[in-house]
Design a protein around this motif. Structure first.
Motif, short mmCIF file in Angstrom:
data_model
loop_
_atom_site.label_atom_id
_atom_site.label_comp_id
_atom_site.label_asym_id
_atom_site.label_seq_id
_atom_site.Cartn_x
_atom_site.Cartn_y
_atom_site.Cartn_z
N SER A 72 0.84 -1.16 0.06
CA SER A 72 0.03 0.06 -0.03
C SER A 72 0.97 1.27 0.12
O SER A 72 0.39 2.15 -0.70
N ILE A 73 2.13 1.02 0.78
CA ILE A 73 2.88 2.24 0.81
C ILE A 73 3.44 2.42 -0.79
O ILE A 73 3.46 3.56 -1.08
N LYS A 74 3.76 1.53 -1.43
CA LYS A 74 4.42 1.64 -2.66
C LYS A 74 3.37 2.19 -3.57
O LYS A 74 3.66 3.01 -4.33
N ALA A 75 2.23 1.70 -3.45
CA ALA A 75 1.18 2.33 -4.39
C ALA A 75 0.82 3.83 -4.11
O ALA A 75 0.61 4.58 -5.14
N LEU A 76 0.68 4.23 -2.88
CA LEU A 76 0.88 5.56 -2.47
C LEU A 76 2.04 6.58 -3.29
O LEU A 76 1.95 7.47 -3.73
N GLU A 77 3.15 5.81 -2.96
CA GLU A 77 4.32 6.67 -3.64
C GLU A 77 4.41 6.68 -5.22
O GLU A 77 5.09 7.56 -5.63
N SER A 78 3.66 5.87 -5.90
CA SER A 78 3.74 5.87 -7.15
C SER A 78 2.64 6.61 -7.94
O SER A 78 2.40 6.53 -9.02
N MET A 79 1.80 7.29 -7.17
CA MET A 79 0.72 7.93 -7.70
C MET A 79 1.15 9.17 -8.13
O MET A 79 2.18 9.67 -8.04
N THR A 80 0.15 9.64 -9.40
CA THR A 80 0.53 10.89 -10.06
C THR A 80 -0.90 11.78 -10.14
O THR A 80 -1.96 11.09 -10.25
N VAL A 81 -0.69 12.88 -10.11
CA VAL A 81 -1.70 13.70 -9.78
C VAL A 81 -2.27 14.10 -10.95
O VAL A 81 -3.41 14.76 -10.92
N THR A 82 -1.91 13.42 -12.29
CA THR A 82 -2.44 14.00 -13.49
C THR A 82 -3.89 12.91 -13.64
O THR A 82 -4.64 13.38 -14.35
N GLN A 83 -3.97 12.19 -12.82
CA GLN A 83 -5.06 11.00 -12.99
C GLN A 83 -5.77 11.14 -11.59
O GLN A 83 -5.73 10.25 -10.63
N PRO A 84 -6.66 12.12 -11.33
CA PRO A 84 -7.30 12.13 -10.10
C PRO A 84 -8.17 11.24 -9.62
O PRO A 84 -8.31 10.65 -8.63
N MET A 85 -8.92 10.66 -10.50
CA MET A 85 -9.88 9.44 -10.19
C MET A 85 -9.22 8.27 -9.77
O MET A 85 -9.31 7.70 -8.67
N LYS A 86 -8.08 8.01 -10.57
CA LYS A 86 -7.03 6.83 -10.31
C LYS A 86 -6.34 7.01 -8.93
O LYS A 86 -6.21 6.01 -8.02
N VAL A 87 -6.06 8.33 -8.58
CA VAL A 87 -5.58 8.65 -7.39
C VAL A 87 -6.36 8.40 -5.99
O VAL A 87 -6.25 7.81 -5.14
#
Length: 320
Positions: A72-87
């Protein structure tokens, strides 16, 4: 009839006809605090003697939480703000894994930190107020109860804030999605900002009671009930205290904005700046923000004390 109070250090607060310009007197108070740096030093000392160990304890707890849910920590670190719904989906999935270890740590760590803060902050506040005015009575146990009441009120305000954010999300995101529509993220953030600012101002309007009650307990050598009752019975002085508290709210917002601006200053040079430099810069900005915040905390207390003396002294003189 004009009256005035001189604190013996050259600071004079005038009360003409029983009226004191709170903002003008507060400027004098800021000048006095600047000339008495030991007041801020004591405030910084007691806060950091609590804050640094507390941060270390929270860091260790955070490491245990991260070890319990590494994916879960790795998933949070790999987020990109260009895809708000995916975030949003990533955050929801990650929090589902992180909430159990967070709850396990919070069960014992939350009460421990809160109780320690109540005790330590009451002792620290007593030291600062006694340094401002040695004639004040030491009431550490009374201040502990008042601090606990303030924490409960602050927690209630955060609950209200969370409910407002939940309502905004239902109106602009989850509601439209449940009907097959598109989420209105701009509307959500607009409502969230408005709700945050409104609650911030409301807290500034009402929280002066929790700040002045400990001072009244030490001024009049009274207990919890008497100090809270006195805080609501200050007559014309009440509006002056509200005014100072609103000014302090504006100052808080200004400090946060300045901290954000200074934190983002090196970002255009991110390609040539090393991570070590950025971390050092951000740490320095955080330290400056905390010291400035402590300075204004002291100034607010001293402003309350000066205003109370300015009103109380003429009242006693008229009775004599």
């Amino acid at each position: 009839m004009a009256a005035s109070f001189n604190d013996g250090k050259g600071t004079i607060v005038s009360a003409g006809g029983g009226d004191v310009r709170a903002t003008q007197s507060f400027v004098r108070v800021l000048s006095e605090c600047w000339k008495r740096p030991t007041l801020t030093a004591v405030e910084v000392l007691w806060r950091w003697l609590y804050g640094i160990p507390a941060l270390l304890v929270l860091w260790r707890a955070g490491m245990r939480i991260a070890a319990a849910a590494p994916m879960s920590i790795k998933a949070l670190e790999s987020m990109t703000v260009t895809q708000p719904m995916k975030v949003a989906e990533t955050i929801a999935e990650a929090m589902a894994d992180l909430l159990p270890p967070i709850a396990a740590e919070a069960v014992w760590l939350g009460p421990l930190l809160l109780v320690t803060w109540v005790v330590w902050s009451s002792l620290g506040r007593t030291m600062v107020l006694r340094k401002m005015d040695p004639a004040l009575h030491a009431r550490p146990w009374t201040l502990m109860v008042l601090q606990a009441i303030r924490i409960v009120a602050l927690a209630a305000s955060f609950v209200v804030w969370f409910l407002c954010l939940q309502w905004a999300a239902n109106m602009t995101v989850t509601g439209p999605l449940s009907h097959g529509g598109e989420p209105n993220l701009v509307g959500y953030f607009a409502l969230a900002i408005i709700a945050t600012l409104v609650l911030f101002v409301l807290w500034a309007v009402v929280s002066w009671v929790f700040s002045v009650a400990p001072l009244l307990a030490m001024l009049r050598n009274v207990g919890v009930g008497a100090s809270l009752a006195s805080a609501f019975q200050l007559g014309p002085l009440k509006s002056k205290l509200v005014e100072i508290n609103l000014v302090m709210g504006i100052v808080k917002i200004a400090l946060i904005v300045l901290a954000l601006v200074f934190s983002s200053t090196p970002l255009p040079f991110e390609s040539v700046a090393t991570p070590e430099f950025l971390y050092t810069w951000w740490a320095g900005v955080a330290v400056l923000y905390l010291v400035a915040s402590d300075f204004f905390h002291v100034a607010r207390l001293l402003g309350y004390l000066r205003l109370w003396r300015a009103y109380e002294t003429p009242e006693k003189e008229s009775q004599n």
